[in-house]
Every structure is written in structure tokens, then in C-alpha cells.
Design a protein around this motif. Structure first.
Motif, short mmCIF file in Angstrom:
data_model
loop_
_atom_site.label_atom_id
_atom_site.label_comp_id
_atom_site.label_asym_id
_atom_site.label_seq_id
_atom_site.Cartn_x
_atom_site.Cartn_y
_atom_site.Cartn_z
N ARG A 67 0.83 -1.20 0.00
CA ARG A 67 0.00 0.00 0.00
C ARG A 67 0.87 1.26 0.00
O ARG A 67 0.57 2.23 -0.69
CB ARG A 67 -0.94 0.00 1.20
CG ARG A 67 -1.92 1.16 1.14
CD ARG A 67 -2.98 1.06 2.19
NE ARG A 67 -3.74 -0.17 1.99
CZ ARG A 67 -4.46 -0.75 2.94
NH1 ARG A 67 -4.52 -0.23 4.14
NH2 ARG A 67 -5.14 -1.84 2.70
N LEU A 68 1.95 1.24 0.77
CA LEU A 68 2.85 2.39 0.79
C LEU A 68 3.47 2.61 -0.58
O LEU A 68 3.57 3.75 -1.05
CB LEU A 68 3.94 2.21 1.84
CG LEU A 68 3.49 2.27 3.30
CD1 LEU A 68 4.63 1.85 4.22
CD2 LEU A 68 3.01 3.66 3.66
N LEU A 69 3.88 1.53 -1.23
CA LEU A 69 4.48 1.66 -2.56
C LEU A 69 3.46 2.12 -3.61
O LEU A 69 3.79 2.90 -4.50
CB LEU A 69 5.12 0.34 -2.99
CG LEU A 69 6.41 0.00 -2.26
CD1 LEU A 69 6.84 -1.43 -2.56
CD2 LEU A 69 7.52 0.97 -2.61
N ILE A 70 2.22 1.67 -3.48
CA ILE A 70 1.18 2.11 -4.41
C ILE A 70 0.91 3.60 -4.22
O ILE A 70 0.73 4.35 -5.19
CB ILE A 70 -0.10 1.27 -4.24
CG1 ILE A 70 0.13 -0.13 -4.78
CG2 ILE A 70 -1.29 1.92 -4.92
CD1 ILE A 70 -0.98 -1.11 -4.49
N MET A 71 0.89 4.05 -2.96
CA MET A 71 0.69 5.48 -2.72
C MET A 71 1.84 6.28 -3.32
O MET A 71 1.63 7.37 -3.85
CB MET A 71 0.58 5.75 -1.21
CG MET A 71 -0.71 5.23 -0.63
SD MET A 71 -1.10 5.62 1.10
CE MET A 71 0.40 5.84 1.92
N GLY A 72 3.06 5.75 -3.25
CA GLY A 72 4.19 6.42 -3.88
C GLY A 72 4.09 6.44 -5.39
O GLY A 72 4.43 7.42 -6.03
N ALA A 73 3.59 5.35 -5.95
CA ALA A 73 3.45 5.28 -7.41
C ALA A 73 2.35 6.20 -7.90
O ALA A 73 2.40 6.68 -9.03
CB ALA A 73 3.16 3.84 -7.84
N ALA A 74 1.36 6.46 -7.07
CA ALA A 74 0.24 7.35 -7.44
C ALA A 74 0.61 8.79 -7.12
O ALA A 74 -0.10 9.49 -6.41
CB ALA A 74 -1.02 6.92 -6.69
N PHE A 75 1.74 9.24 -7.65
CA PHE A 75 2.24 10.61 -7.51
C PHE A 75 2.64 10.97 -6.08
O PHE A 75 2.65 12.14 -5.73
CB PHE A 75 1.24 11.64 -8.05
CG PHE A 75 1.04 11.56 -9.52
CD1 PHE A 75 2.02 12.02 -10.39
CD2 PHE A 75 -0.09 10.99 -10.05
CE1 PHE A 75 1.86 11.94 -11.75
CE2 PHE A 75 -0.26 10.89 -11.42
CZ PHE A 75 0.72 11.37 -12.27
N GLY A 76 2.99 9.99 -5.25
CA GLY A 76 3.41 10.27 -3.88
C GLY A 76 4.85 9.90 -3.62
O GLY A 76 5.24 9.68 -2.47
#
Length: 91
Positions: free
Chosen positions: A39-48
Motif C-alpha cells: 500500500r505504501l508503494l502504491i501510494m508512492g506510485a500514485a504521484f506520492g
């Protein structure tokens, strides 16, 4: 397209990801339920990516995990490339 609005949203989202890294670090110390790494990596991939990397460095969290050490800076580059792509094709 209003770019000030988009930069404001980008700042707010990265702030949220930064706080998520802080919360996960705090929960790790208290031995509580954690935010999954995916989830943390997905949030980073989504412009985070910036918030993920800043939280990693500021709180010394996930610095031993290779997927974060390599992934967070890579996500920043990918995020900036996507922003440049959108900027180039909307103007």
C-alpha cells in the motif's frame, strides 16, 4: 487546465504519504497494526514518491528494505516524467 490546483493537490497528496510513513513508523514502535508495504508503494506510485522518500529519510523508516531504497527514488523520477508528459501534451 489550472496547474496551480494540480500542484496544490500534488503537495497535499505527498504530505498525506509523508504522514502515512510517520504513522507506520509509530505503529511499528508500538507493535500495532501496520500499513502494508504494498500500500505504501502504491501510494508512492500514485504521484506520492516525494512524500514516500521524504518520510523514509526523515523517520528512518523502511531504509533496510531494498524495494524502498531503490523504489522510492525511482518513483520520484517516474512521477516527474508523468507530470512532464501531461504538461507537454496539455499545452
Amino acid at each position: 487546465m489550472n496547474w496551480w490546483f494540480l500542484w496544490g493537490a500534488y503537495f497535499l497528496w505527498n504530505s498525506y504519504v509523508f504522514v502515512a510513513m510517520w504513522r507506520d513508523k509509530r505503529r511499528a514502535k508500538l507493535h500495532r497494526w501496520r500499513i502494508p508495504e504494498t500500500r505504501l508503494l502504491i501510494m508512492g506510485a500514485a504521484f506520492g514518491g516525494v512524500g514516500l522518500y521524504a518520510g523514509m529519510k526523515c523517520f528512518r523508516h523502511k531504509t533496510a528494505h531494498l524495494k524502498f531504497v531503490i523504489g522510492a527514488p525511482l518513483l520520484i523520477v517516474v512521477n516527474l516524467a508523468m507530470i512532464g508528459f501531461f504538461y507537454y501534451f496539455t499545452i
